[in-house]
Structure formats: structure tokens, C-alpha cells
Scaffold this active site. Sequence first.
Site, PDB file in Angstrom:
ATOM      1  N   ASP A   9       0.869  -1.170   0.000  1.00  0.00           N
ATOM      2  CA  ASP A   9       0.000   0.000   0.000  1.00  0.00           C
ATOM      3  C   ASP A   9       0.912   1.228   0.000  1.00  0.00           C
ATOM      4  O   ASP A   9       2.117   1.112   0.252  1.00  0.00           O
ATOM      5  CB  ASP A   9      -0.887  -0.025   1.245  1.00  0.00           C
ATOM      6  CG  ASP A   9      -1.636   1.269   1.450  1.00  0.00           C
ATOM      7  OD1 ASP A   9      -2.401   1.653   0.563  1.00  0.00           O
ATOM      8  OD2 ASP A   9      -1.428   1.896   2.509  1.00  0.00           O
ATOM      9  N   ASP A  11      -0.223   5.221   0.855  1.00  0.00           N
ATOM     10  CA  ASP A  11      -0.514   6.211   1.889  1.00  0.00           C
ATOM     11  C   ASP A  11      -0.653   5.541   3.251  1.00  0.00           C
ATOM     12  O   ASP A  11      -1.478   4.644   3.436  1.00  0.00           O
ATOM     13  CB  ASP A  11      -1.803   6.967   1.559  1.00  0.00           C
ATOM     14  CG  ASP A  11      -1.678   7.793   0.290  1.00  0.00           C
ATOM     15  OD1 ASP A  11      -0.726   8.574   0.196  1.00  0.00           O
ATOM     16  OD2 ASP A  11      -2.538   7.646  -0.598  1.00  0.00           O
ATOM     17  N   ASP A 172      -1.437  -0.596   5.999  1.00  0.00           N
ATOM     18  CA  ASP A 172      -1.698  -0.004   7.314  1.00  0.00           C
ATOM     19  C   ASP A 172      -3.169   0.044   7.678  1.00  0.00           C
ATOM     20  O   ASP A 172      -3.513   0.491   8.781  1.00  0.00           O
ATOM     21  CB  ASP A 172      -1.144   1.422   7.360  1.00  0.00           C
ATOM     22  CG  ASP A 172      -1.957   2.376   6.492  1.00  0.00           C
ATOM     23  OD1 ASP A 172      -2.490   3.379   7.017  1.00  0.00           O
ATOM     24  OD2 ASP A 172      -2.061   2.135   5.281  1.00  0.00           O
TER      25      ASP A 172
END
Length: 225
Positions: A9, A11, A172
Site C-alpha cells: 500500500d 498512503d 496499514d
Amino acid sequence: MRLKLVIFDVDGTLVDSQADILGSMNGAFEAQGLKTPDREAILGIVGLSLDVAMLKLAPQAGTAVRAELVEGYKRTYMQRREAVGTKESSPLYPGARAALDRLRARDDILLGVATGKSRRGLDKLIEGHGLDGYFQTRQVADDHPSKPHPSMIFAALSETGMEHVDAVMVGDTSYDMDMAQAAGVAGLGVSWGYHPASALKSARAMVDDFSALDEALGQLFGETA
């Protein structure tokens, strides 16, 4: 040699772009005369495609208004990035580049990206951080349903010729981990991003910093005890 795929991922995982995300949401909502959602709500939708994110943040708004919010966000985001530069607006987390360099140097690892960003946004970020050539597959919101739908991972596996048992998704948010689970790949959660670690219930493992990434990947790939 067993070839493996590590999908990141962006961001909240590789880069800390929360200042731009929060500022761009504020600009988008203000332009429509709407109250900006609070910080927790905005960071809670990071990782989703913008149309899905706006539906969560402004459920009472009509379709046309939500479309304007999406365009306003994109416009403000690019303006902010152009004003200060990618490295300043979306800095890499400590240890991120070193970790990418370590993995890129290995003959048995391919790298990929699966992000809610647009292709234009991802290309600008990769260019700004000098990461051209790092990722063999790049999956973006333009081409897929929003996370946690597994389409991005399926496409990454197809593009690289990998099996699901030879891939790990690093992210995240709960959307990343749920996407990984839906695709049948291992999810490796990181604790420094935008969702609390307790929300990453589908993760098979968690790490608290990039120095622990290699060992965690080895365990998930069955290479270490």
C-alpha cells in the site's frame, strides 16, 4: 529459487501523506460549502477509492455534490503537491527507502503497489521519490473496485505470474488486510499508519517499524521459523 511478490500500500504505509489528505479534504468540502469531517473520519477512509470515500464522509450529499467533492479533492491535492514538492508533501516513512532497496536487491523478490490513489497520483509520487523501476506491478483506483475488493491483488498476481501463496500484501489499514484475505494472500500489517493496529484483524502478522519487515516477510513466506 522460489520467486515471491511483496505488494505495498502507499498512503500510511510507504509515505506519510496525511497533511495533504487532510488539507485536500478541507479544500474540497469548503468549496461545496460543507463542514469538513473530523481528522479521525478522514484518516479512517484512507485507502478507499475516492468515490467510496466521499460516500462514507458525505452520505447525505447528492451524487453530483459527491462528484464535485472528488474533483475538488484531486485538484487541491495536486496544487499542494506542486507547491511544495512530493518529498515535502508526502515524505517516505523512516526506513521505507532502505527497506525497498533491500528487497529490490534480492533476486527472489518482486515488488508491487496496490493503492487507492489514481494512476496520475501514483506516477507523480514515484517520480518525486525517485522510485522508478522499483515496482513490477502497479495497481491503482482507476482500474479496479475500491479496496477491500481483491481485484488489485488478483491483477498483480496475474501480471507477475505469481501464485497467491507466494505473495504478501503490506498495508496499514483494515481495507488492505481484508483485501489480502479476500484474495487468499498473507496480509502484513504495519502499526505506524492511519488505522489503529487493533483494526487490522485480518493481518497474519504485524510490524512496528521497517527494520522488522524482512524477518516478518521471511516468516510469512515460510523461510524462517
